[in-house]
Enzyme design. Sequence first.
Site, short mmCIF file in Angstrom:
data_model
loop_
_atom_site.label_atom_id
_atom_site.label_comp_id
_atom_site.label_asym_id
_atom_site.label_seq_id
_atom_site.Cartn_x
_atom_site.Cartn_y
_atom_site.Cartn_z
N LYS B 99 7.23 -12.44 -33.87
CA LYS B 99 7.93 -13.31 -34.73
C LYS B 99 8.65 -14.38 -34.00
O LYS B 99 9.42 -14.21 -32.90
CB LYS B 99 9.38 -12.29 -35.24
N GLY B 160 22.38 -13.05 -41.13
CA GLY B 160 23.48 -12.16 -40.78
C GLY B 160 24.67 -12.45 -41.94
O GLY B 160 25.52 -11.98 -41.91
N ALA B 186 16.03 -12.77 -43.53
CA ALA B 186 17.42 -13.48 -43.38
C ALA B 186 18.34 -13.46 -44.75
O ALA B 186 17.67 -14.13 -45.55
CB ALA B 186 17.69 -14.65 -42.33
N GLY B 187 19.15 -13.08 -44.73
CA GLY B 187 20.44 -13.54 -45.86
C GLY B 187 20.61 -12.23 -46.74
O GLY B 187 21.20 -12.32 -47.63
N ASN B 208 18.07 -7.07 -41.11
CA ASN B 208 18.54 -6.30 -40.29
C ASN B 208 20.04 -5.90 -40.66
O ASN B 208 20.50 -4.74 -40.97
CB ASN B 208 18.70 -6.94 -38.89
N THR B 209 20.87 -6.93 -40.93
CA THR B 209 22.45 -6.88 -40.99
C THR B 209 22.81 -6.12 -42.17
O THR B 209 23.96 -5.10 -41.96
CB THR B 209 23.12 -8.01 -40.90
#
Lengths: 66, 256
Positions: B99, B160, B186-187, B208-209
């Site tokens: 990535k 995040g 993301a997001g 992830n977050t």
Amino acid sequence: MQVFVNGDPFEIKDGAVVNDLVRALTDDPRGIAIELNREIVPKSKHAETSLNDGDRLEVVQFVGGG
Amino acid sequence: MTDKLIIAGREFTSRLIIGTGKYASYAQNAEAAKAAGAEMVTVALRRVNWSDPDQDRLQDHVSPDKYSYLPNTAGCFTADEAVRTLRLAREAGGWDLVKLEVLSDQKTLYPDMEETLTAAKALIADGFEVMVYCSDDPVYAKKLEEAGCCAIMPLGSLIGSGLGIQNPLNIRLIVEQARVPVIVDAGVGTASDAAMAMELGCDGVLMNTAIAEAKDPVRMARAMKHAILAGREAYLAGRMGRKRYADPSSPLGGLI
């Protein structure tokens, strides 16, 4: 002689090769990669790649990340 | 079901890729990965910390034998740093599927697309299969695909941030033009964001977050698994048309 591992000074015997350094650092070298003066040293060359005074090494591994 | 996600010739059943950062522990991370049904996890490359040799190791919990490791370039702000990092990752793990992300500034972590494209070309020339984090700009997405990237991974919103998909129109444009998988990276903040990405026709979601910072990460991982499945099924099923007025579901004839 003195080399630098991840930015910190590290004393190692004269004539040492990369393998000697790895053994001095860890009992479990799975999953690490080594860069010597910004050139990757493949695992297959750890036993034959000599270190010199002042060499700069990066020793990295995988950690959690997104 | 034969609805597989194929990236660079590799087959995946799960369309949910999860990160391995920000968890309370690698053990919790492993539980979440299991609950998410993930087959691929992103990992970062960092200097070995010699001061604490007993420190937990990622691979002892989230085993590379069980999950495909996807090395990232998080924290890289130039193409050179990103290429250097991924060459080390290939030496450390032996994998060439990676990535790529090249960031512009600490405050937004917005991708620097010029550097990203430069890095992608260098990596592809060096034999890497590059999944690329990018802005939701369809023009750059196309350039990255033409350069040979094996998956296009536009942001839904900032890394995040948990703000969901801020520009569904652009994501849709990217999906329509792409011939390689498109993965929202993301997001995503909660399950409905993941479902929306899939309903837009994305091939997968990377997060992830949203999981790691949920009050109950393992439960949220499970929620995300269901959201991805629901969104994918809804996309494949094809949604009904939107109407401005009511359309009764019961027959009008035969009323008493």
